[in-house]
Design an enzyme around this catalytic site. Sequence first.
Site, PDB file in Angstrom:
ATOM      1  N   GLY A 221       2.944   2.432  10.827  1.00 25.43           N
ATOM      2  CA  GLY A 221       2.676   1.646  12.026  1.00 25.43           C
ATOM      3  C   GLY A 221       2.521   0.161  11.717  1.00 25.43           C
TER       4      GLY A 221
ATOM      5  CD  GLU B 113      -2.897   1.181   2.352  1.00 27.88           C
ATOM      6  OE1 GLU B 113      -2.712   0.416   3.306  1.00 27.88           O
ATOM      7  OE2 GLU B 113      -3.803   1.999   2.309  1.00 27.88           O
TER       8      GLU B 113
ATOM      9  CD  GLU C 152      -4.904  -2.216   5.555  1.00 24.61           C
ATOM     10  OE1 GLU C 152      -3.980  -1.731   6.247  1.00 24.61           O
ATOM     11  OE2 GLU C 152      -5.572  -1.520   4.755  1.00 24.61           O
TER      12      GLU C 152
ATOM     13  CG  HIS D 125      -6.251   0.326  12.569  1.00 26.70           C
ATOM     14  ND1 HIS D 125      -7.036   1.456  12.514  1.00 26.70           N
ATOM     15  CD2 HIS D 125      -5.674   0.212  11.351  1.00 26.70           C
ATOM     16  CE1 HIS D 125      -6.922   1.994  11.309  1.00 26.70           C
ATOM     17  NE2 HIS D 125      -6.102   1.256  10.580  1.00 26.70           N
ATOM     18  CD  GLU D 126      -2.916  -2.226  10.669  1.00 29.05           C
ATOM     19  OE1 GLU D 126      -3.368  -2.406   9.532  1.00 29.05           O
ATOM     20  OE2 GLU D 126      -2.585  -1.089  11.093  1.00 29.05           O
TER      21      GLU D 126
ATOM     22  CD  GLU E 254      -6.541   3.102   6.639  1.00 31.46           C
ATOM     23  OE1 GLU E 254      -6.709   2.906   7.854  1.00 31.46           O
ATOM     24  OE2 GLU E 254      -5.924   2.300   5.907  1.00 31.46           O
TER      25      GLU E 254
HETATM   26  N1  0A1 Z   1      -3.190   0.803   5.803  1.00 29.06           N
HETATM   27  C1  0A1 Z   1      -2.285   0.917   6.911  1.00 29.06           C
HETATM   28  C2  0A1 Z   1      -1.378   2.079   6.861  1.00 29.06           C
HETATM   29  C3  0A1 Z   1      -0.235   2.025   5.927  1.00 29.06           C
HETATM   30  C4  0A1 Z   1      -0.229   2.829   4.810  1.00 29.06           C
HETATM   31  C5  0A1 Z   1       0.865   2.901   3.986  1.00 29.06           C
HETATM   32  C6  0A1 Z   1       1.950   2.130   4.304  1.00 29.06           C
HETATM   33  O1  0A1 Z   1       3.078   2.202   3.542  1.00 29.06           O
HETATM   34  C7  0A1 Z   1       3.160   3.121   2.552  1.00 29.06           C
HETATM   35  C8  0A1 Z   1       1.962   1.323   5.401  1.00 29.06           C
HETATM   36  C9  0A1 Z   1       0.849   1.265   6.199  1.00 29.06           C
HETATM   37  C10 0A1 Z   1      -3.122   1.157   8.161  1.00 29.06           C
HETATM   38  O2  0A1 Z   1      -4.047   1.940   8.133  1.00 29.06           O
HETATM   39  O3  0A1 Z   1      -2.819   0.581   9.176  1.00 29.06           O
HETATM   40 ZN    ZN Z   2      -5.766   1.458   8.638  1.00 27.82          ZN
END
Ligand code: 0A1
Ligand code: ZN
Length: 887
Positions: free
Chosen positions: A272, A132, A275, A308-309, A331
């Site tokens: 952090g 992501e 998922e 959350h995840e 989100e």
């Molecule tokens: N979707 C994850 C957050 C996340 C977004 C981007 C990342 O790398 C570019 C990594 C994690 C969440 O909301 O936990």
């Molecule tokens: Zn998230």
Amino acid sequence: MASASRDAPPAPVRRLDYRPPAFLVDAIDLRFDLDPERTRVTASFTFRRNPATGADALAPLVLDGEQQHDVGIALDGVPLPAARYRLTERTLVVLDPPERGELTVSSTIHPAANVALEGLYVSSGVFCTQCEAEGFRRITYFPDRPDVLAVYTVTLVADRERYPVLLSNGNRVGTGDAGNGRHFVRWHDPFPKPSYLFALVAGNLAALADSFTTASGRRVALEIWSTPANLDRCDHAMRSLKRAMRWDEERFGREYDLDTFMIFCADDFNMGAMENKGLNIFNSRLVLARPDTATDDDYLAIEGVVGHEYFHNWSGNRVTCRDWFQLSLKEGLTVFRDQEFSSDMNSRAVERIAAVTFLRSAQFAEDAGPMAHPVRPDEYIEINNFYTTTVYEKGAEVIRMQHALLGPERFRDGIDLYFARHDGEAVTCDDFVQALQDASGVDLGQFRRWYSQAGTPIVRARGAYDAARRTYTLDLEQETPPTPGQPHKEPFHIPLAIGLLDAAGTDLPLTLEGERGRGPTTRVLSLTERRASFVFTGIGARPVPSLNRGFSAPVRMETDCTDADLAFLAANDSDPVNRWEAAQRIYCTSVFTAMQAAAAGAPLPDDPAIGALIAGIVADERADPALRALAITPPDFAYLAGLAATIDVDAMVAAREHVVRTVARAARDPLLRCYESLRVQEPYAPTPAQVGARLLANRCLRYLCSLDDPAAIALATAQFDSADNMTDAIAALVAVNHTTSPAREALFARFESRWRDEPLVLDKWFALQATAMRADTLPRVRSLLGHPRFNARNPNRIRSLVASFALANWPAFHVSDGEGYAFVAEQTIALDRVNPQVAAVLAGAFNQWRRHAEPRRSLQQRALERIGETPGLSPDVAEIVARNLAG
Ligand code: 0A1
Ligand code: ZN
């Protein structure tokens, strides 16, 4: 590592330009021959023209791909002649594609050289991925967009000795020998998913294993994978996971859907956690905890992020986003769900106050700067810059408001309909609201503006009591200041929860004019116009209003409450959030009065009211310690800065410190008594009772040490010596951090020698020194960059040392000679060559520059210009700089 793509930043992507994909992919078969220097990836996928795109019937097949070498392409098993495709810096275009077929693309990538940590990389000798938002295109060529959902089968081949554990999404369906000391494992994920949810992990790992039986009786294997040495720090994450799985069944009726759920913790990770379907990848800081290495805050954060995840499995994975403008679809909803989970596991009031504090400090500031954007943004250059507090935390507030407008039952009906209607689909924020509206019958038409309009509304409230008519009239008015690209705002639909207190502090029944019977004591008013009046009847005497209870709407309230009203609310409001809020407002008033004196060069006044208020709260043994701790916590600089018309750092820092010391002097005895009465005797556990007691005791200690009083510093030293847990040890360092006492140096040195081989613990030590409000902080931070355990490529180290300095140390970052700015500009430029995503976080330290008084305004502008002039800047940093310097 400079390349053409870095010099020419991509054009903005616009929400309204969305087009459905010309081709769909039903299934993909991926094979990885893993080698840190040279990994060969082969992707075979079946594609077919999307029947939903009639007008684009002749469109070519466009695949995204970056930073790949030795690309080979075959269509239906036959190598594709060069005339049939075009390979550019970012795409592979198949010309004249058939209506359907099977494409096979092979390419070579270099995981060990991937220091940006997007795509496939190596962390502490372990292969892992982050896809992501657009990392999959650094692994193979594919339509890397969230509305292309495919079923994945993945074969991982690697050296058996070095990489005994090979993980990917879904279920393990095969293993075997691959010759030459290599072995393979095959995985199959039956749920169609977008490429951003793909993951793989390969290394010498150990698992903490457990299981969970779902509500319908299916047994799910749970595994937390880490390096063997860290296995004894995974049990809190495992407990949190099982609690989250049960909670999602009970509260939202959501069951897990695969046979296995895995978590891997990575030492190098930009954010952090992530998922990925069935294989979450976490920053190790959000998994690993032992009482001697992790604080109460760490324990709570781990519980919240594990939740959350996990919750994303439904809100994000089963129902995903159509395009990245819809990011808050997953989100905002998932943050709302994790906040509710934490509230049910711990103290609801404490969770809410923590969420409100963060929102008002971070998100309100975002709304007041050049990065202001709606919860559903309209354009971006680099999507990584939009994982913001607006999308996440304000997005969660937008969900929470819909919860308030519908009530819990109809909200749950709406969520059920949303999941049932869109399971397996990639949808929009509008689809979400529509499901809530269809299930509840509540008109959410105007409410949708919360998704499209940026900015923090101001709600002004005026109350008038009419003794003759026994009515209380509340006049409300809303106004939202302009934000970049949105000069005029339409009124929002604002759900404002309110109460009225009588002179004894009792909540009055709230009956609106024209209603019969007695109304409830808290009710949600819908403010939909610019101005509205609400008349409450049967009110026997002038009441004190409690407005925006529970922080029901993410707005700034401006009220005509007197100081006496606020003191009354701080003592009596039945709503714990507003009790806290009243104390905060009194605190802010005190700081602003001192600030005016400081700005005028006058002596700073000692406000007896704030000292008495804090003394009273500290001494009130009947009240919950955690809530008392929050009520006596001074407002942070970010929040105070947001309330000021122009930011005068010198006056703000002097005033806040002055008020803190005033409180420490005025409330010294109650603070000391409270501190001494609250020492936890039982063995460490992160239970709400223990956490609350430690929080309050440590807040008291901090006040006591703020006067540089040797007796207080001796208390901190004694606490450090006797601490059997990291919370109390760190709190002792926090308490002495800003002092000039030699004891400070001694404690920091002891901490370093005890923990120098524990990176996550040493991060706390780096961060404390970076946030010390001391004249020598900048030289200290510079010298810590050379500390043997500092690593300029590890995001956790950078966040601890450099980002804490830039974002959380107001006096040192904003030192008046501009040295702090120059340092952060230099660090941003250096880091951008390594890790653009984290470099963009550092660049964000300047986001408020226009709100500062001179000379800091010009000095920050100059620092931004310096960054902007750097050749080969990443799109990530370039976008932040450009937005800052625009207009
Ligand atoms: N979707 C994850 C957050 C996340 C977004 C981007 C990342 O790398 C570019 C990594 C994690 C969440 O909301 O936990
Ligand atoms: Zn998230």
